[in-house]
Design an enzyme around this catalytic site. Structure first.
Site, short mmCIF file in Angstrom:
data_model
loop_
_atom_site.label_atom_id
_atom_site.label_comp_id
_atom_site.label_asym_id
_atom_site.label_seq_id
_atom_site.Cartn_x
_atom_site.Cartn_y
_atom_site.Cartn_z
N ASP A 67 -1.36 -3.26 -5.32
CA ASP A 67 -2.05 -3.91 -6.29
C ASP A 67 -1.15 -5.04 -7.34
O ASP A 67 -0.16 -5.09 -7.05
CB ASP A 67 -2.89 -2.96 -7.14
N ASN A 136 -6.10 7.41 -16.56
CA ASN A 136 -7.64 7.53 -16.33
C ASN A 136 -8.08 7.97 -14.90
O ASN A 136 -9.12 8.11 -14.56
CB ASN A 136 -8.40 6.34 -16.73
N HIS A 138 -7.03 6.30 -12.09
CA HIS A 138 -7.18 5.34 -11.25
C HIS A 138 -6.12 5.44 -10.08
O HIS A 138 -4.91 5.85 -10.52
CB HIS A 138 -7.29 3.79 -11.98
N GLU A 143 -10.61 1.58 -10.56
CA GLU A 143 -11.06 2.15 -12.04
C GLU A 143 -12.21 2.97 -11.69
O GLU A 143 -13.00 2.97 -10.85
CB GLU A 143 -11.12 0.90 -13.14
C1 GLP Z 1 -0.63 0.97 -12.82
C2 GLP Z 1 -0.75 0.38 -11.32
C3 GLP Z 1 -0.77 1.56 -10.36
C4 GLP Z 1 0.14 2.67 -10.90
C5 GLP Z 1 -0.30 3.47 -12.04
C6 GLP Z 1 0.80 4.38 -12.53
O1 GLP Z 1 -1.45 0.56 -13.59
N1 GLP Z 1 -1.81 -0.17 -11.28
O2 GLP Z 1 -0.46 1.38 -9.09
O3 GLP Z 1 0.52 3.57 -9.88
O4 GLP Z 1 -0.82 2.46 -13.09
O5 GLP Z 1 1.68 3.75 -13.30
P1 GLP Z 1 3.20 4.50 -13.63
O6 GLP Z 1 3.74 4.81 -12.30
O7 GLP Z 1 3.94 3.49 -14.44
O8 GLP Z 1 2.61 5.75 -14.57
#
Ligand code: GLP
Length: 239
Positions: A67, A136, A138, A143
């Site tokens: 992403d 959330n 995702h 989302e």
């Molecule tokens: C981000 C990304 C995801 C990621 C998630 C968790 O917004 N879009 O690909 O896995 O949120 O992030 P983190 O590993 O910093 O908690």
């Protein structure tokens, strides 16, 4: 779902990497996908060491990013692509056969999304999808309300995502949209590896693992996957 509770972050990263490596050893031409975010850094270190020591050969394997924030490209600090490049791709002494990193800075985002889907069509389906989880629920930028069979798409970011992203950008950048692989593509992966560490992930993990399957918590879709592994540290397993 296979739930793996690990002693700590390092143990989680190592165990997840061992599974990723064994999947690639079985399927050397496979397409793998890795996320951005803080969570996968330890796995990136382990995987780089595995590749550079010759433990796994990626010369026929393919790589696609998960992403990206719309507005940011691979050279922009804080972007998922930059994180993937600096912490993984640049450190590999031998490259993947083919690599596709989503360009969130592309002027034509629809075309960029089409290119992502074409790359996955040509080299996929995914052999392994490695994922983090948002607060959330995702996966990537899938989302709340996303279709479970979606392909790569552009999406408006959820409120929670926009709040959490301040840890990456502070007041400097405030993206409203993301480009992401879709849940349909992720769910076609032979193996899914979800990583989560820290007490702040405990509540959403509990919902993802044992709550009702609903697109209001996108990670619950993993309950429908025959070969999904969730690696978590003890803090994330707290609930
Ligand atoms: C981000 C990304 C995801 C990621 C998630 C968790 O917004 N879009 O690909 O896995 O949120 O992030 P983190 O590993 O910093 O908690």
């Amino acid at each position: 779902m296979n739930i793996v509770i690990c002693d700590n972050y390092e143990d989680m990263s190592k165990k997840a990497c061992d599974l990723l490596v064994s999947c690639l050893q079985e399927n050397p031409n496979g397409l793998i996908s890795l996320p951005g975010g803080d969570t996968p850094l330890g796995l990136f270190r382990e995987f780089t060491a595995a590749v550079n020591s010759g433990n796994v050969d990626i010369s026929a394997a393919n790589y696609v990013s998960l992403d990206e924030w719309v507005g940011l490209g691979i050279d922009d600090e804080g972007s998922c692509g930059h994180f993937n490049k600096v912490n993984l791709l640049d450190k590999l002494e031998k490259p993947f056969a083919n690599t596709y990193v989503i360009n969130g800075a592309a002027e034509d985002t629809t075309n960029e999304k089409d290119k992502l889907n074409s790359f996955i069509d040509v080299h996929g389906p995914l052999c392994v999808s490695v994922l983090g989880i948002g607060l959330n629920g995702h996966l990537g930028f899938n989302e709340e309300g996303v279709c479970f069979d979606s392909e790569g798409h552009i999406t408006a970011l959820a409120e929670t995502t926009r709040r959490v992203m301040r840890k990456y950008f502070g007041d400097n950048f405030n993206p409203e949209y993301g480009i992401t692989q879709g849940l349909g593509q992720i769910m076609k992966a032979n193996t899914i590896i979800l990583l989560a560490n820290g007490a702040h992930k405990a509540e959403i993990l509990r919902k993802a693992i044992s709550g009702p399957v609903t697109n209001e918590v996108p990670a619950t879709v993993l309950q429908n996957h025959p070969n999904a592994y969730i690696f978590m540290d003890k803090a994330a397993a707290g609930e």
